[in-house]
Motif scaffolding. Sequence first.
Motif, PDB file in Angstrom:
ATOM      1  N   ALA A 175       0.813  -1.217   0.000  1.00 13.83           N
ATOM      2  CA  ALA A 175       0.000   0.000   0.000  1.00 13.83           C
ATOM      3  C   ALA A 175       0.847   1.267   0.000  1.00 13.83           C
ATOM      4  O   ALA A 175       0.367   2.346  -0.371  1.00 13.83           O
ATOM      5  CB  ALA A 175      -0.926   0.001   1.212  1.00 13.83           C
ATOM      6  N   LEU A 176       2.109   1.149   0.402  1.00 15.68           N
ATOM      7  CA  LEU A 176       3.004   2.311   0.449  1.00 15.68           C
ATOM      8  C   LEU A 176       4.011   2.312  -0.709  1.00 15.68           C
ATOM      9  O   LEU A 176       4.970   3.077  -0.693  1.00 15.68           O
ATOM     10  CB  LEU A 176       3.770   2.337   1.779  1.00 15.68           C
ATOM     11  N   SER A 177       3.755   1.494  -1.717  1.00 12.34           N
ATOM     12  CA  SER A 177       4.729   1.355  -2.805  1.00 12.34           C
ATOM     13  C   SER A 177       4.894   2.638  -3.611  1.00 12.34           C
ATOM     14  O   SER A 177       5.971   2.899  -4.145  1.00 12.34           O
ATOM     15  CB  SER A 177       4.323   0.211  -3.734  1.00 12.34           C
ATOM     16  N   SER A 178       3.854   3.443  -3.706  1.00 11.82           N
ATOM     17  CA  SER A 178       3.984   4.694  -4.462  1.00 11.82           C
ATOM     18  C   SER A 178       4.945   5.664  -3.784  1.00 11.82           C
ATOM     19  O   SER A 178       5.526   6.538  -4.433  1.00 11.82           O
ATOM     20  CB  SER A 178       2.612   5.355  -4.624  1.00 11.82           C
ATOM     21  N   ILE A 179       5.130   5.510  -2.481  1.00 15.53           N
ATOM     22  CA  ILE A 179       6.048   6.369  -1.725  1.00 15.53           C
ATOM     23  C   ILE A 179       7.436   5.769  -1.667  1.00 15.53           C
ATOM     24  O   ILE A 179       8.441   6.481  -1.792  1.00 15.53           O
ATOM     25  CB  ILE A 179       5.528   6.583  -0.288  1.00 15.53           C
ATOM     26  N   PHE A 180       7.495   4.455  -1.506  1.00 18.00           N
ATOM     27  CA  PHE A 180       8.776   3.815  -1.179  1.00 18.00           C
ATOM     28  C   PHE A 180       9.334   2.886  -2.256  1.00 18.00           C
ATOM     29  O   PHE A 180      10.267   2.136  -1.975  1.00 18.00           O
ATOM     30  CB  PHE A 180       8.632   3.025   0.124  1.00 18.00           C
ATOM     31  N   LYS A 181       8.795   2.907  -3.468  1.00 22.99           N
ATOM     32  CA  LYS A 181       9.353   2.012  -4.476  1.00 22.99           C
ATOM     33  C   LYS A 181      10.853   2.274  -4.616  1.00 22.99           C
ATOM     34  O   LYS A 181      11.329   3.413  -4.506  1.00 22.99           O
ATOM     35  CB  LYS A 181       8.633   2.163  -5.808  1.00 22.99           C
ATOM     36  N   GLU A 182      11.588   1.215  -4.860  1.00 21.01           N
ATOM     37  CA  GLU A 182      13.045   1.254  -4.685  1.00 21.01           C
ATOM     38  C   GLU A 182      13.772   2.210  -5.625  1.00 21.01           C
ATOM     39  O   GLU A 182      14.821   2.742  -5.279  1.00 21.01           O
ATOM     40  CB  GLU A 182      13.605  -0.169  -4.811  1.00 21.01           C
ATOM     41  N   ASP A 183      13.193   2.473  -6.796  1.00 19.81           N
ATOM     42  CA  ASP A 183      13.903   3.350  -7.724  1.00 19.81           C
ATOM     43  C   ASP A 183      13.819   4.827  -7.342  1.00 19.81           C
ATOM     44  O   ASP A 183      14.473   5.672  -7.960  1.00 19.81           O
ATOM     45  CB  ASP A 183      13.419   3.150  -9.159  1.00 19.81           C
ATOM     46  N   ILE A 184      13.019   5.181  -6.313  1.00 17.07           N
ATOM     47  CA  ILE A 184      13.011   6.573  -5.851  1.00 17.07           C
ATOM     48  C   ILE A 184      13.538   6.709  -4.419  1.00 17.07           C
ATOM     49  O   ILE A 184      13.542   7.806  -3.872  1.00 17.07           O
ATOM     50  CB  ILE A 184      11.596   7.195  -5.937  1.00 17.07           C
ATOM     51  N   GLN A 185      13.975   5.618  -3.826  1.00 19.23           N
ATOM     52  CA  GLN A 185      14.428   5.683  -2.435  1.00 19.23           C
ATOM     53  C   GLN A 185      15.685   6.541  -2.274  1.00 19.23           C
ATOM     54  O   GLN A 185      15.828   7.257  -1.281  1.00 19.23           O
ATOM     55  CB  GLN A 185      14.662   4.279  -1.884  1.00 19.23           C
ATOM     56  N   THR A 186      16.597   6.486  -3.239  1.00 20.26           N
ATOM     57  CA  THR A 186      17.803   7.315  -3.151  1.00 20.26           C
ATOM     58  C   THR A 186      17.438   8.790  -3.226  1.00 20.26           C
ATOM     59  O   THR A 186      17.987   9.619  -2.495  1.00 20.26           O
ATOM     60  CB  THR A 186      18.781   6.954  -4.281  1.00 20.26           C
ATOM     61  N   PHE A 187      16.477   9.121  -4.104  1.00 18.40           N
ATOM     62  CA  PHE A 187      15.993  10.503  -4.195  1.00 18.40           C
ATOM     63  C   PHE A 187      15.382  10.937  -2.864  1.00 18.40           C
ATOM     64  O   PHE A 187      15.670  12.020  -2.347  1.00 18.40           O
ATOM     65  CB  PHE A 187      14.952  10.618  -5.311  1.00 18.40           C
ATOM     66  N   MET A 188      14.545  10.088  -2.306  1.00 21.14           N
ATOM     67  CA  MET A 188      13.883  10.401  -1.042  1.00 21.14           C
ATOM     68  C   MET A 188      14.904  10.563   0.084  1.00 21.14           C
ATOM     69  O   MET A 188      14.792  11.477   0.917  1.00 21.14           O
ATOM     70  CB  MET A 188      12.882   9.301  -0.696  1.00 21.14           C
ATOM     71  N   SER A 189      15.897   9.704   0.101  1.00 20.87           N
ATOM     72  CA  SER A 189      16.931   9.772   1.126  1.00 20.87           C
ATOM     73  C   SER A 189      17.677  11.095   1.073  1.00 20.87           C
ATOM     74  O   SER A 189      17.968  11.713   2.105  1.00 20.87           O
ATOM     75  CB  SER A 189      17.906   8.610   0.952  1.00 20.87           C
ATOM     76  N   ASN A 190      17.976  11.540  -0.132  1.00 15.55           N
ATOM     77  CA  ASN A 190      18.656  12.825  -0.310  1.00 15.55           C
ATOM     78  C   ASN A 190      17.763  13.998   0.112  1.00 15.55           C
ATOM     79  O   ASN A 190      18.203  14.931   0.794  1.00 15.55           O
ATOM     80  CB  ASN A 190      19.062  12.960  -1.777  1.00 15.55           C
ATOM     81  N   TRP A 191      16.477  13.928  -0.254  1.00 21.30           N
ATOM     82  CA  TRP A 191      15.520  14.991   0.048  1.00 21.30           C
ATOM     83  C   TRP A 191      15.326  15.145   1.558  1.00 21.30           C
ATOM     84  O   TRP A 191      15.292  16.263   2.087  1.00 21.30           O
ATOM     85  CB  TRP A 191      14.200  14.651  -0.640  1.00 21.30           C
ATOM     86  N   MET A 192      15.231  14.030   2.273  1.00 18.98           N
ATOM     87  CA  MET A 192      14.908  14.093   3.699  1.00 18.98           C
ATOM     88  C   MET A 192      16.087  14.556   4.556  1.00 18.98           C
ATOM     89  O   MET A 192      15.935  14.772   5.757  1.00 18.98           O
ATOM     90  CB  MET A 192      14.385  12.743   4.190  1.00 18.98           C
ATOM     91  N   ARG A 193      17.239  14.756   3.938  1.00 15.48           N
ATOM     92  CA  ARG A 193      18.381  15.310   4.676  1.00 15.48           C
ATOM     93  C   ARG A 193      18.134  16.755   5.091  1.00 15.48           C
ATOM     94  O   ARG A 193      18.772  17.265   6.018  1.00 15.48           O
ATOM     95  CB  ARG A 193      19.638  15.277   3.803  1.00 15.48           C
ATOM     96  N   TYR A 194      17.224  17.426   4.406  1.00 15.29           N
ATOM     97  CA  TYR A 194      17.040  18.860   4.607  1.00 15.29           C
ATOM     98  C   TYR A 194      15.820  19.162   5.467  1.00 15.29           C
ATOM     99  O   TYR A 194      14.713  18.702   5.175  1.00 15.29           O
ATOM    100  CB  TYR A 194      16.906  19.573   3.263  1.00 15.29           C
ATOM    101  N   ASN A 195      16.027  19.946   6.500  1.00 13.89           N
ATOM    102  CA  ASN A 195      14.945  20.436   7.347  1.00 13.89           C
ATOM    103  C   ASN A 195      14.682  21.891   6.967  1.00 13.89           C
ATOM    104  O   ASN A 195      15.534  22.748   7.182  1.00 13.89           O
ATOM    105  CB  ASN A 195      15.343  20.337   8.822  1.00 13.89           C
ATOM    106  N   PRO A 196      13.524  22.200   6.385  1.00 15.57           N
ATOM    107  CA  PRO A 196      13.251  23.566   5.944  1.00 15.57           C
ATOM    108  C   PRO A 196      13.412  24.624   7.035  1.00 15.57           C
ATOM    109  O   PRO A 196      13.820  25.757   6.751  1.00 15.57           O
ATOM    110  CB  PRO A 196      11.797  23.494   5.458  1.00 15.57           C
ATOM    111  N   GLN A 197      13.115  24.258   8.282  1.00 14.38           N
ATOM    112  CA  GLN A 197      13.271  25.231   9.372  1.00 14.38           C
ATOM    113  C   GLN A 197      14.734  25.606   9.576  1.00 14.38           C
ATOM    114  O   GLN A 197      15.052  26.756   9.899  1.00 14.38           O
ATOM    115  CB  GLN A 197      12.693  24.655  10.665  1.00 14.38           C
ATOM    116  N   GLU A 198      15.626  24.651   9.390  1.00 10.08           N
ATOM    117  CA  GLU A 198      17.052  24.947   9.517  1.00 10.08           C
ATOM    118  C   GLU A 198      17.552  25.723   8.308  1.00 10.08           C
ATOM    119  O   GLU A 198      18.395  26.626   8.437  1.00 10.08           O
ATOM    120  CB  GLU A 198      17.840  23.644   9.676  1.00 10.08           C
ATOM    121  N   GLU A 199      17.044  25.396   7.133  1.00 13.15           N
ATOM    122  CA  GLU A 199      17.527  26.039   5.911  1.00 13.15           C
ATOM    123  C   GLU A 199      17.061  27.489   5.818  1.00 13.15           C
ATOM    124  O   GLU A 199      17.810  28.359   5.358  1.00 13.15           O
ATOM    125  CB  GLU A 199      17.073  25.255   4.675  1.00 13.15           C
ATOM    126  N   ILE A 200      15.840  27.771   6.266  1.00 17.21           N
ATOM    127  CA  ILE A 200      15.334  29.139   6.160  1.00 17.21           C
ATOM    128  C   ILE A 200      16.057  30.073   7.133  1.00 17.21           C
ATOM    129  O   ILE A 200      16.162  31.277   6.901  1.00 17.21           O
ATOM    130  CB  ILE A 200      13.800  29.177   6.369  1.00 17.21           C
TER     131      ILE A 200
END
Length: 307
Positions: free
Chosen positions: A203-228
């Motif tokens: 049921a969570l495959s649209s979020i976690f399918k393996e070919d986008i996991q590296t993209f997601m991993s890179n994206w989640m490194r950033y906290n918008p509150q820290e960046e702003i």
Amino acid sequence: MKLKFLIFSLLFHVIVFSQEKQFVSTDISINKFIEGTLLIPNDNPKPDLAIIIGDSGPTDRNGNQNFLKNYSLKKLAEALSKNGIATFRYDKRIVKQIRNNYLDKNIVFDDFVTDAISVIDYFKTSNTYNKIFVIGHGQGSLVGMLASREYIDGFISIAGAGQSIDNVIIEQIEKTAPMFTEDAKKVFMVLKNGQTTSNYPEALSSIFKEDIQTFMSNWMRYNPQEEIKKLSIPVLIINGTKDLQVSVEEATLLESAANQANLKIIDNMNHIMFIIDGDDLENSKSYNESFRSVSRELIETVVTFLN
């Protein structure tokens, strides 16, 4: 400062739409990845420029995706240019790849930041514009924050998240499918450690399918509150009360973290900047309704800030 901004906004209300200014439209190729459209007002020899960065997914310069045609970014750009502000909006690099039947599976979130910096550098070196601003919509808010640390005169976040993407997704799952919350948390822990996994519910495959996991991993490194916090320029944060994807609370998190920011909450505005008078069904249908106009109050607020 916020009181002054509010007063000025009210005074400026009469001016913003009193003059219909025309513009010249030119398509520009920034590099092999990025192509977009530049709008320049006819009657302003050296205008301010607003660079518009789109939301997540294969979003083109107009704010559209394959089966979602609403032209929200085109409407935003044209409205600003009619008010004397040059605008540049561009296709995300994956749009060009899809059109060429090639999709780079190694693409990461940082590539979008690199693209935004390339756009900023292109226009900064031209020395054609008075000031340069960045407007980031949705995912483009975080991209814009990361790209705006140099050479930028102001930053606008429209419907930008205030938390890292993993926390945003976990909150959404808690609200819509709470039985999968713990599964999602486990997957995000794996991604946070720089690894990938096939151990997640279908049921969570649209979020976690393996070919986008590296993209997601890179994206989640950033906290918008820290960046702003790292921005030393004026910031405007905008959100709508009918945004189904990014809540008003996300905007308040950004405002609280920013060094100098104005917050504008627009009643009944949804994620793609349309005013929705009805229910969630009308809201969802609007994503594919090109006849709608972007919020007039949004345009007034942005023009006031840029001026």
